[in-house]
Scaffold this motif. Structure first.
Motif, PDB file in Angstrom:
ATOM      1  N   GLN A 182      15.617   4.768  -2.797  1.00 56.57           N
ATOM      2  CA  GLN A 182      14.986   3.125  -2.902  1.00 56.57           C
ATOM      3  C   GLN A 182      13.549   3.285  -2.069  1.00 56.57           C
ATOM      4  O   GLN A 182      12.487   2.651  -2.645  1.00 56.57           O
ATOM      5  CB  GLN A 182      15.918   2.281  -2.583  1.00 56.57           C
ATOM      6  CG  GLN A 182      17.110   2.258  -3.731  1.00 56.57           C
ATOM      7  CD  GLN A 182      18.211   1.318  -3.322  1.00 56.57           C
ATOM      8  OE1 GLN A 182      18.603   1.420  -2.041  1.00 56.57           O
ATOM      9  NE2 GLN A 182      19.027   0.862  -4.070  1.00 56.57           N
ATOM     10  N   MET A 183      13.709   3.701  -1.026  1.00 56.98           N
ATOM     11  CA  MET A 183      12.779   3.883  -0.193  1.00 56.98           C
ATOM     12  C   MET A 183      11.470   4.717  -0.646  1.00 56.98           C
ATOM     13  O   MET A 183      10.327   4.172  -0.576  1.00 56.98           O
ATOM     14  CB  MET A 183      12.807   4.422   1.426  1.00 56.98           C
ATOM     15  CG  MET A 183      14.022   3.667   2.131  1.00 56.98           C
ATOM     16  SD  MET A 183      13.014   1.995   2.818  1.00 56.98           S
ATOM     17  CE  MET A 183      11.986   2.965   4.092  1.00 56.98           C
ATOM     18  N   ARG A 184      11.885   5.683  -1.502  1.00 58.48           N
ATOM     19  CA  ARG A 184      10.632   6.472  -2.050  1.00 58.48           C
ATOM     20  C   ARG A 184      10.235   5.784  -3.081  1.00 58.48           C
ATOM     21  O   ARG A 184       8.928   6.010  -3.379  1.00 58.48           O
ATOM     22  CB  ARG A 184      11.495   8.031  -2.426  1.00 58.48           C
ATOM     23  CG  ARG A 184      11.755   8.725  -1.378  1.00 58.48           C
ATOM     24  CD  ARG A 184      12.016  10.240  -2.047  1.00 58.48           C
ATOM     25  NE  ARG A 184      12.901  11.015  -0.802  1.00 58.48           N
ATOM     26  CZ  ARG A 184      14.163  11.203  -0.660  1.00 58.48           C
ATOM     27  NH1 ARG A 184      14.882  10.407  -1.360  1.00 58.48           N
ATOM     28  NH2 ARG A 184      14.499  11.859   0.391  1.00 58.48           N
ATOM     29  N   ALA A 185      10.926   4.978  -3.820  1.00 60.01           N
ATOM     30  CA  ALA A 185      10.590   4.212  -5.256  1.00 60.01           C
ATOM     31  C   ALA A 185       9.471   3.311  -4.595  1.00 60.01           C
ATOM     32  O   ALA A 185       8.517   3.148  -5.347  1.00 60.01           O
ATOM     33  CB  ALA A 185      11.585   3.480  -5.852  1.00 60.01           C
ATOM     34  N   THR A 186       9.708   2.514  -3.602  1.00 60.62           N
ATOM     35  CA  THR A 186       8.649   1.687  -3.139  1.00 60.62           C
ATOM     36  C   THR A 186       7.272   2.312  -2.589  1.00 60.62           C
ATOM     37  O   THR A 186       6.358   1.985  -2.749  1.00 60.62           O
ATOM     38  CB  THR A 186       9.308   0.779  -2.080  1.00 60.62           C
ATOM     39  OG1 THR A 186      10.361   0.108  -2.858  1.00 60.62           O
ATOM     40  CG2 THR A 186       8.422  -0.309  -1.504  1.00 60.62           C
ATOM     41  N   TYR A 187       7.650   3.294  -1.792  1.00 62.06           N
ATOM     42  CA  TYR A 187       6.493   3.969  -1.179  1.00 62.06           C
ATOM     43  C   TYR A 187       5.700   4.686  -2.178  1.00 62.06           C
ATOM     44  O   TYR A 187       4.385   4.960  -1.937  1.00 62.06           O
ATOM     45  CB  TYR A 187       7.024   5.028  -0.068  1.00 62.06           C
ATOM     46  CG  TYR A 187       7.335   4.514   1.373  1.00 62.06           C
ATOM     47  CD1 TYR A 187       6.526   4.815   2.443  1.00 62.06           C
ATOM     48  CD2 TYR A 187       8.340   3.149   1.448  1.00 62.06           C
ATOM     49  CE1 TYR A 187       6.821   4.020   3.624  1.00 62.06           C
ATOM     50  CE2 TYR A 187       8.341   2.884   2.624  1.00 62.06           C
ATOM     51  CZ  TYR A 187       7.399   3.039   3.685  1.00 62.06           C
ATOM     52  OH  TYR A 187       7.950   2.591   4.804  1.00 62.06           O
ATOM     53  N   GLU A 188       6.251   5.118  -3.195  1.00 65.06           N
ATOM     54  CA  GLU A 188       5.449   5.865  -4.284  1.00 65.06           C
ATOM     55  C   GLU A 188       4.122   5.174  -4.761  1.00 65.06           C
ATOM     56  O   GLU A 188       3.199   5.403  -5.234  1.00 65.06           O
ATOM     57  CB  GLU A 188       6.410   6.429  -5.533  1.00 65.06           C
ATOM     58  CG  GLU A 188       6.979   7.741  -5.311  1.00 65.06           C
ATOM     59  CD  GLU A 188       6.090   8.679  -4.932  1.00 65.06           C
ATOM     60  OE1 GLU A 188       4.924   8.666  -5.474  1.00 65.06           O
ATOM     61  OE2 GLU A 188       6.511   9.770  -4.796  1.00 65.06           O
ATOM     62  N   VAL A 189       4.462   3.706  -4.825  1.00 66.79           N
ATOM     63  CA  VAL A 189       3.578   2.902  -5.414  1.00 66.79           C
ATOM     64  C   VAL A 189       2.681   2.063  -4.233  1.00 66.79           C
ATOM     65  O   VAL A 189       1.387   2.280  -4.461  1.00 66.79           O
ATOM     66  CB  VAL A 189       4.116   1.586  -6.040  1.00 66.79           C
ATOM     67  CG1 VAL A 189       3.179   0.715  -6.718  1.00 66.79           C
ATOM     68  CG2 VAL A 189       4.796   2.283  -7.260  1.00 66.79           C
ATOM     69  N   ASN A 190       3.321   1.577  -3.175  1.00 63.43           N
ATOM     70  CA  ASN A 190       2.894   0.807  -2.109  1.00 63.43           C
ATOM     71  C   ASN A 190       2.003   1.624  -1.227  1.00 63.43           C
ATOM     72  O   ASN A 190       1.210   1.063  -0.510  1.00 63.43           O
ATOM     73  CB  ASN A 190       3.763   0.039  -1.621  1.00 63.43           C
ATOM     74  CG  ASN A 190       4.601  -0.900  -2.345  1.00 63.43           C
ATOM     75  OD1 ASN A 190       4.547  -1.027  -3.639  1.00 63.43           O
ATOM     76  ND2 ASN A 190       5.388  -1.880  -2.073  1.00 63.43           N
ATOM     77  N   VAL A 191       2.387   2.802  -0.882  1.00 63.19           N
ATOM     78  CA  VAL A 191       1.742   3.871   0.131  1.00 63.19           C
ATOM     79  C   VAL A 191       1.061   4.920  -0.565  1.00 63.19           C
ATOM     80  O   VAL A 191      -0.053   5.094  -0.585  1.00 63.19           O
ATOM     81  CB  VAL A 191       2.919   4.240   1.231  1.00 63.19           C
ATOM     82  CG1 VAL A 191       2.091   4.824   2.128  1.00 63.19           C
ATOM     83  CG2 VAL A 191       3.401   2.832   2.000  1.00 63.19           C
ATOM     84  N   PHE A 192       1.852   5.747  -1.269  1.00 69.30           N
ATOM     85  CA  PHE A 192       1.229   7.136  -1.887  1.00 69.30           C
ATOM     86  C   PHE A 192       0.451   6.718  -2.916  1.00 69.30           C
ATOM     87  O   PHE A 192      -0.718   7.439  -3.262  1.00 69.30           O
ATOM     88  CB  PHE A 192       2.391   7.857  -2.220  1.00 69.30           C
ATOM     89  CG  PHE A 192       3.358   8.293  -1.069  1.00 69.30           C
ATOM     90  CD1 PHE A 192       3.060   8.416   0.017  1.00 69.30           C
ATOM     91  CD2 PHE A 192       4.778   8.337  -1.536  1.00 69.30           C
ATOM     92  CE1 PHE A 192       3.976   8.747   1.256  1.00 69.30           C
ATOM     93  CE2 PHE A 192       5.737   8.741  -0.522  1.00 69.30           C
ATOM     94  CZ  PHE A 192       5.345   8.846   0.693  1.00 69.30           C
ATOM     95  N   GLY A 193       0.727   5.585  -3.447  1.00 67.67           N
ATOM     96  CA  GLY A 193      -0.345   5.317  -4.787  1.00 67.67           C
ATOM     97  C   GLY A 193      -1.534   4.790  -4.181  1.00 67.67           C
ATOM     98  O   GLY A 193      -2.706   4.992  -4.810  1.00 67.67           O
TER      99      GLY A 193
END
Length: 249
Positions: free
Chosen positions: A108-119
């Motif tokens: 769940q952390m990865r799913a959010t970070y994929e958009v909000n940070v890595f994206g």
């Protein structure tokens, strides 16, 4: 490659809600706006409606988690406009609604970070060459008070009690990106700032009781202000819904 006298902006996650309103307001100010969205139907419809209202709004398919789609969108902007003056990193998600902090998983952390940070990193890195061609490059990162360490440090704060582990930590990371990009791009004259639009009734808030007291138009005002700064005005700042307010990093 062609050029335009109007400032050129890209807004991510802009087919609805706050992103669409930011795109609308920028177009109303005379900017050429590329409306980025991953859904071609919704994005095309939103851009068409804003263009029909008189703005120079153009849809580009852009999924911030897909480097290929980001590169393709940037190539379209380069071919049609020759540069980029404004990047608004608006796309954001939360993957934890209704889940207690101890129950949050790494996935769940990865799913959010994929958009909000890595994206954000994917889009920003791809856009920097075009922003460097601008006489006044501006990057606006749409953040949140939920990412404010100042707010989270107060034991009785709403932000701390909410316990939004994935979202809060991703927005705190976004604020760090803002500070480091602002320093790295200072010599290029590119202004990089974070902003919280206040509580606006977005999809992230829809499944909670935090629908917000601000309209999308009100929420878009501060991001649009930062997107239209004069050269050398402000960089490395975190601004609130009232632009003279700082929520504290």
């Amino acid at each position: 490659m062609t050029t335009t006298s109007a400032d050129v902006a890209l807004v991510t996650g802009a087919n609805k809600g706050l992103g669409r309103e930011i795109a609308r307001q920028l177009a109303d100010l005379g900017l050429r706006v590329y409306l980025g969205a991953r859904d071609e139907t919704r994005g095309g419809t939103a851009a068409g409606e804003l263009a029909a209202a008189g703005g120079d709004v153009r849809f580009v398919r852009l999924d911030v988690t897909d480097a290929g789609s980001v590169a393709a969108a940037v190539a379209v902007i380069e071919a049609e406009s020759g540069r980029l003056d404004v990047l608004v990193n608006n796309a954001g998600v939360s993957s934890e609604i209704g889940i207690a902090v101890p129950d949050i998983t790494a996935d769940q952390m990865r799913a959010t970070y994929e958009v909000n940070v890595f994206g954000v990193v994917t889009v920003t890195a791809a856009c920097i060459p075009l922003l460097r061609r601008s006489a006044n490059g501006r990057i606006v990162n749409v953040s949140s008070r939920l990412g404010s360490l100042t707010a989270l440090s107060a034991e009785d704060s709403r932000q701390r009690k909410l316990g939004a582990l994935t979202y809060s930590s991703s927005k705190a990371a976004l604020n760090v990106l803002t500070l480091l990009y602002s320093e790295a791009l200072r010599a290029d004259g590119i202004q990089v700032n974070s902003v919280t639009p206040g509580r606006v009734p977005t999809d992230i808030n829809a499944a909670t009781d935090r629908r917000g007291e601000r309209t999308p138009a009100e929420g878009a005002a501060a991001p649009v202000h930062l997107a239209t700064l004069a050269p050398g005005t402000m960089t490395g700042a975190f601004r609130g819904a009232a632009i003279d307010e700082s929520p504290g990093w």
